[in-house]
Design a protein around this motif. Structure first.
Motif, short mmCIF file in Angstrom:
data_model
loop_
_atom_site.label_atom_id
_atom_site.label_comp_id
_atom_site.label_asym_id
_atom_site.label_seq_id
_atom_site.Cartn_x
_atom_site.Cartn_y
_atom_site.Cartn_z
N LYS A 1 43.70 17.49 63.17
CA LYS A 1 43.05 17.96 61.95
C LYS A 1 42.63 16.81 61.04
N LYS A 2 42.13 15.74 61.67
CA LYS A 2 41.58 14.62 60.90
C LYS A 2 40.26 15.06 60.30
N SER A 3 39.82 14.38 59.25
CA SER A 3 38.56 14.74 58.61
C SER A 3 37.39 14.38 59.54
N GLN A 4 36.25 15.01 59.30
CA GLN A 4 35.08 14.73 60.12
C GLN A 4 34.66 13.26 59.97
N THR A 5 34.87 12.69 58.79
CA THR A 5 34.56 11.28 58.57
C THR A 5 35.43 10.40 59.48
N GLU A 6 36.73 10.71 59.57
CA GLU A 6 37.63 9.95 60.44
C GLU A 6 37.23 10.11 61.91
N ILE A 7 36.85 11.32 62.29
CA ILE A 7 36.44 11.57 63.67
C ILE A 7 35.16 10.80 63.99
N ASN A 8 34.21 10.84 63.09
CA ASN A 8 32.94 10.13 63.30
C ASN A 8 33.12 8.61 63.35
N ALA A 9 34.18 8.11 62.73
CA ALA A 9 34.44 6.66 62.72
C ALA A 9 34.93 6.15 64.08
N ILE A 10 35.30 7.06 64.98
CA ILE A 10 35.76 6.66 66.31
C ILE A 10 34.52 6.39 67.16
N THR A 11 34.28 5.12 67.44
CA THR A 11 33.07 4.74 68.18
C THR A 11 33.35 3.86 69.39
N LEU A 12 34.59 3.43 69.54
CA LEU A 12 34.93 2.55 70.66
C LEU A 12 36.13 3.09 71.42
N PRO A 13 36.13 2.92 72.75
CA PRO A 13 37.33 3.30 73.51
C PRO A 13 38.50 2.42 73.08
N LYS A 14 39.71 2.84 73.38
CA LYS A 14 40.90 2.12 72.94
C LYS A 14 41.81 1.86 74.12
N GLU A 15 42.21 0.60 74.29
CA GLU A 15 43.21 0.26 75.31
C GLU A 15 44.57 0.47 74.68
N GLU A 16 45.41 1.24 75.37
CA GLU A 16 46.69 1.58 74.79
C GLU A 16 47.70 1.98 75.86
N ILE A 17 48.95 2.06 75.42
CA ILE A 17 49.99 2.61 76.29
C ILE A 17 49.96 4.11 76.10
N ARG A 18 49.91 4.83 77.20
CA ARG A 18 49.99 6.29 77.18
C ARG A 18 51.26 6.67 77.92
N PHE A 19 51.94 7.65 77.41
CA PHE A 19 53.23 8.07 77.98
C PHE A 19 53.12 9.52 78.38
N VAL A 20 53.61 9.83 79.57
CA VAL A 20 53.70 11.22 80.03
C VAL A 20 55.19 11.56 80.09
N ALA A 21 55.61 12.43 79.19
CA ALA A 21 57.04 12.74 79.04
C ALA A 21 57.45 13.92 79.92
N SER A 22 58.55 13.75 80.62
CA SER A 22 59.14 14.88 81.34
C SER A 22 60.18 15.55 80.47
N GLY A 23 60.66 14.82 79.44
CA GLY A 23 61.61 15.37 78.50
C GLY A 23 61.61 14.58 77.20
N ILE A 24 61.90 15.28 76.11
CA ILE A 24 61.97 14.66 74.78
C ILE A 24 63.23 15.20 74.11
N LYS A 25 64.07 14.30 73.59
CA LYS A 25 65.31 14.72 72.95
C LYS A 25 65.38 14.15 71.53
N VAL A 26 65.76 14.99 70.59
CA VAL A 26 65.91 14.57 69.20
C VAL A 26 67.25 13.85 69.07
N VAL A 27 67.21 12.63 68.51
CA VAL A 27 68.43 11.84 68.30
C VAL A 27 68.50 11.44 66.84
N ASN A 28 69.65 10.98 66.42
CA ASN A 28 69.95 10.60 65.03
C ASN A 28 68.74 10.72 64.12
#
Length: 169
Positions: free
Chosen positions: A142-169
């Motif tokens: 739910k970013k603003s349309q201005t923020e969405i339009n500002a995305i003009t370049l691909p991004k190199e990043e770490i992507r994680f695929v989680a099999s499980g997520i646990k809430v800790v402290n």
């Protein structure tokens, strides 16, 4: 006659499955308060919680490879998909962040997970995310349309695929 009856039953089953699938796809994130000990997907073992690494250490695990499997990572949830709870963003101790999807869309998380500390178990991968995909996630967040339009370049990043997520402290 049997063939006609068989065809009718098969059509009803296919229709019911399609309707159920569509209902799941359009559903909201699950309800819940995301309290310490709650988990989503596969339960994250106490050993994984103890051995979880920060993203800084995750970077070192990559070496020359693009993918690290069966790893536990800890961090704070900074964003959750408002539409279905199908992705989260994690901030780590050094302030960097990375994007997390749920393995095979097999589970979703409540928006109450935002701001909580979690341990994720799964697979990390270095990849380039396309502009279209980045805009899609910005729209989900739910970013603003201005923020969405500002995305003009691909991004190199770490992507994680989680099999499980646990809430800790």
């Amino acid at each position: 006659m049997k063939q006609l009856l068989y065809t009718a039953v098969l059509s009803i089953c296919i229709s019911a499955f399609s309707f159920a699938q569509e209902a799941v796809e359009k559903s909201a994130p699950p309800a819940g308060n995301a309290v310490v000990g709650d988990y989503y997907g596969a339960d994250v073992s106490s050993i994984a919680v103890e051995k979880a690494v920060s993203v800084e250490n995750l970077e070192n695990k990559f070496n020359d490879q693009k993918k690290v499997e069966n790893i536990a990572v800890k961090g704070e949830v900074t964003d959750v998909c408002e539409k279905r709870g199908c992705w989260v963003t994690i901030k780590t101790e050094n302030g960097s962040s990375f994007f997390v999807k749920m393995k095979d869309y097999a589970f979703f998380v409540p928006t109450a997970l935002k701001g909580k500390n979690v341990v994720l178990e799964g697979t990390a991968e270095k990849k380039i995310t396309s502009v279209d995909e980045l805009k899609h996630y910005a729209k989900d967040a739910k970013k603003s349309q201005t923020e969405i339009n500002a995305i003009t370049l691909p991004k190199e990043e770490i992507r994680f695929v989680a099999s499980g997520i646990k809430v800790v402290n």
